[in-house]
Design a protein around this motif. Structure first.
Motif, mmCIF file in Angstrom:
data_model
loop_
_atom_site.group_PDB
_atom_site.id
_atom_site.type_symbol
_atom_site.label_atom_id
_atom_site.label_comp_id
_atom_site.label_asym_id
_atom_site.label_seq_id
_atom_site.Cartn_x
_atom_site.Cartn_y
_atom_site.Cartn_z
ATOM 1 N N CYS A 42 0.837 -1.201 0.000
ATOM 2 C CA CYS A 42 0.000 0.000 0.000
ATOM 3 C C CYS A 42 0.876 1.256 0.000
ATOM 4 O O CYS A 42 1.843 1.367 0.760
ATOM 5 C CB CYS A 42 -0.891 -0.094 1.236
ATOM 6 N N ALA A 43 0.570 2.211 -0.871
ATOM 7 C CA ALA A 43 1.378 3.430 -1.014
ATOM 8 C C ALA A 43 1.384 4.248 0.281
ATOM 9 O O ALA A 43 2.402 4.849 0.631
ATOM 10 C CB ALA A 43 0.845 4.274 -2.174
ATOM 11 N N VAL A 44 0.261 4.258 0.981
ATOM 12 C CA VAL A 44 0.174 5.009 2.242
ATOM 13 C C VAL A 44 1.129 4.422 3.282
ATOM 14 O O VAL A 44 1.937 5.130 3.893
ATOM 15 C CB VAL A 44 -1.280 5.000 2.786
ATOM 16 N N GLN B 148 3.700 2.529 2.823
ATOM 17 C CA GLN B 148 5.097 2.685 2.414
ATOM 18 C C GLN B 148 5.610 4.095 2.676
ATOM 19 O O GLN B 148 6.740 4.275 3.134
ATOM 20 C CB GLN B 148 5.243 2.334 0.930
ATOM 21 N N ALA B 149 4.791 5.091 2.384
ATOM 22 C CA ALA B 149 5.222 6.480 2.598
ATOM 23 C C ALA B 149 5.442 6.757 4.082
ATOM 24 O O ALA B 149 6.430 7.396 4.466
ATOM 25 C CB ALA B 149 4.173 7.443 2.038
ATOM 26 N N MET B 150 4.539 6.252 4.915
ATOM 27 C CA MET B 150 4.674 6.495 6.349
ATOM 28 C C MET B 150 5.867 5.727 6.920
ATOM 29 O O MET B 150 6.555 6.221 7.821
ATOM 30 C CB MET B 150 3.384 6.116 7.072
ATOM 31 N N ALA C 60 8.600 5.027 5.255
ATOM 32 C CA ALA C 60 9.815 5.716 4.796
ATOM 33 C C ALA C 60 10.137 6.885 5.732
ATOM 34 O O ALA C 60 11.303 7.110 6.074
ATOM 35 C CB ALA C 60 9.627 6.200 3.364
ATOM 36 N N ALA C 61 9.099 7.618 6.162
ATOM 37 C CA ALA C 61 9.318 8.738 7.089
ATOM 38 C C ALA C 61 9.834 8.223 8.435
ATOM 39 O O ALA C 61 10.738 8.803 9.041
ATOM 40 C CB ALA C 61 8.024 9.529 7.281
ATOM 41 N N TRP D 236 11.674 13.982 10.306
ATOM 42 C CA TRP D 236 10.454 13.213 9.992
ATOM 43 C C TRP D 236 9.405 14.125 9.353
ATOM 44 O O TRP D 236 8.803 13.802 8.332
ATOM 45 C CB TRP D 236 9.950 12.605 11.303
ATOM 46 N N HIS E 296 10.254 15.168 5.797
ATOM 47 C CA HIS E 296 10.009 14.061 4.871
ATOM 48 C C HIS E 296 8.524 14.009 4.501
ATOM 49 O O HIS E 296 8.165 13.891 3.326
ATOM 50 C CB HIS E 296 10.449 12.741 5.523
ATOM 51 N N LEU E 297 7.667 14.107 5.486
ATOM 52 C CA LEU E 297 6.213 14.023 5.236
ATOM 53 C C LEU E 297 5.694 15.283 4.539
ATOM 54 O O LEU E 297 4.727 15.219 3.778
ATOM 55 C CB LEU E 297 5.460 13.823 6.550
ATOM 56 N N LEU F 54 0.921 10.037 -3.587
ATOM 57 C CA LEU F 54 0.378 8.726 -3.178
ATOM 58 C C LEU F 54 -0.544 8.177 -4.263
ATOM 59 O O LEU F 54 -0.493 7.001 -4.608
ATOM 60 C CB LEU F 54 -0.414 8.852 -1.870
ATOM 61 N N ILE G 78 1.445 6.874 -7.254
ATOM 62 C CA ILE G 78 2.060 5.559 -6.993
ATOM 63 C C ILE G 78 0.999 4.466 -7.080
ATOM 64 O O ILE G 78 1.194 3.429 -7.707
ATOM 65 C CB ILE G 78 2.738 5.547 -5.601
ATOM 66 N N ARG H 203 0.696 1.367 -9.962
ATOM 67 C CA ARG H 203 0.735 -0.046 -9.596
ATOM 68 C C ARG H 203 -0.486 -0.805 -10.082
ATOM 69 O O ARG H 203 -0.405 -1.981 -10.423
ATOM 70 C CB ARG H 203 0.823 -0.173 -8.074
#
Lengths: 171, 171
Positions: free
Chosen positions: A112-114, A116-118, A120-121, B125, B128-129, B137, B140, B144
């Motif tokens: 899930c992109a969400v 993964q983004a969270m 990564a942070a 953090w 990044h966000l 998002l 991405i 996919r």
């Protein structure tokens, strides 16, 4: 994040000032910052379980760092107190309800992109904390006030001092 | 961090798929992920207060994004749901107990090294966000599985569909 992280980080910096022959009791650390001893002791036990501090029993016992201060990262301390789970909780809602059926119908199995983004942070945050050690904190503190570090070390290593008179004047 | 952050981020991505003339009700978003509608509605209201979504009342009403998806960062959504306070709470224990008296005696007024280190990690953090948006998002997700995004958009924009039979077979 619990206040235990703040307490634990300060206690690690204080223990980094002591010689190996100078363990410090939980009671003395609690008095240093006016903290409830039972709850501080819980944090120190957590640091012990994580291999960050070591305790010796007995009248001359107490806590000391279990490894060199250069080898204890801020992330080590945070994980010891808070656990290793990331702050963002993914409960995988995309696999539930109508969305879950649609994803299955479309043959969609990617992460899930969400989430993964969270993550990564979260990773960026962890890397930052992993790159800084108790030795770094102590160095900054000593650069700012060399005298304060000495005073704290002498007091932590010294004999018990009499309690301050309490504020009601009965002490 | 509460699960509301996960819910809110997914809802923003879903709303980013809709045309301005296609508001989506909280009920339909709740059904998409099998979420409790009252609690999801609370998160959507929080997004509304933060100026991220806008709601219109009435039978053809519902939620839509209040500004372009490229201008809604993940940090905006996290702050809308969780508030702006950092995860690390500094209760300034260095100003309490014996440590506070020693610091005063030494004339030490600098910021605390522990609090500064934890704030620096928090800032990394946040940066990044702040650099990632709902549009990122969505992009991405669509890369996919382009079909999944279409299916969700059509379902969210369509008429109410009959409830699935419940698992007891009574439906």
């Amino acid at each position: 994040m619990s206040e235990g992280v703040e307490w634990a980080l300060h206690c690690c910096v204080d223990l980094s000032r002591m010689r190996p022959s100078q363990p410090v009791t939980a009671g003395r650390l609690a008095k240093l910052y006016d903290l409830p001893i039972a709850y501080l002791n819980k944090q120190l036990q957590a640091l012990g379980k994580a291999g960050i501090v070591r305790s010796a029993p007995g009248p001359r016992g107490g806590f000391r760092l279990a490894r060199p201060q250069e080898e204890i990262s801020l992330l080590d301390v945070v994980i010891a107190i808070e656990g290793a789970q990331p702050a963002f909780r993914c409960t995988d809602i995309v696999r539930s309800g109508a969305a879950g059926r649609f994803a299955a119908d479309c043959g969609h199995r990617s992460a899930c992109a969400v989430a993964q983004a969270m993550r990564a942070a979260d990773l960026v945050w962890r890397k930052h904390l992993a790159a800084r050690t108790v030795a770094d904190l102590r160095e900054i503190a000593e650069l700012r006030s060399p005298r304060l570090g000495e005073v704290i070390r002498d007091w932590l290593g010294g004999a018990e001092v009499p309690e301050q008179r309490d504020r009601s004047g009965r002490g």
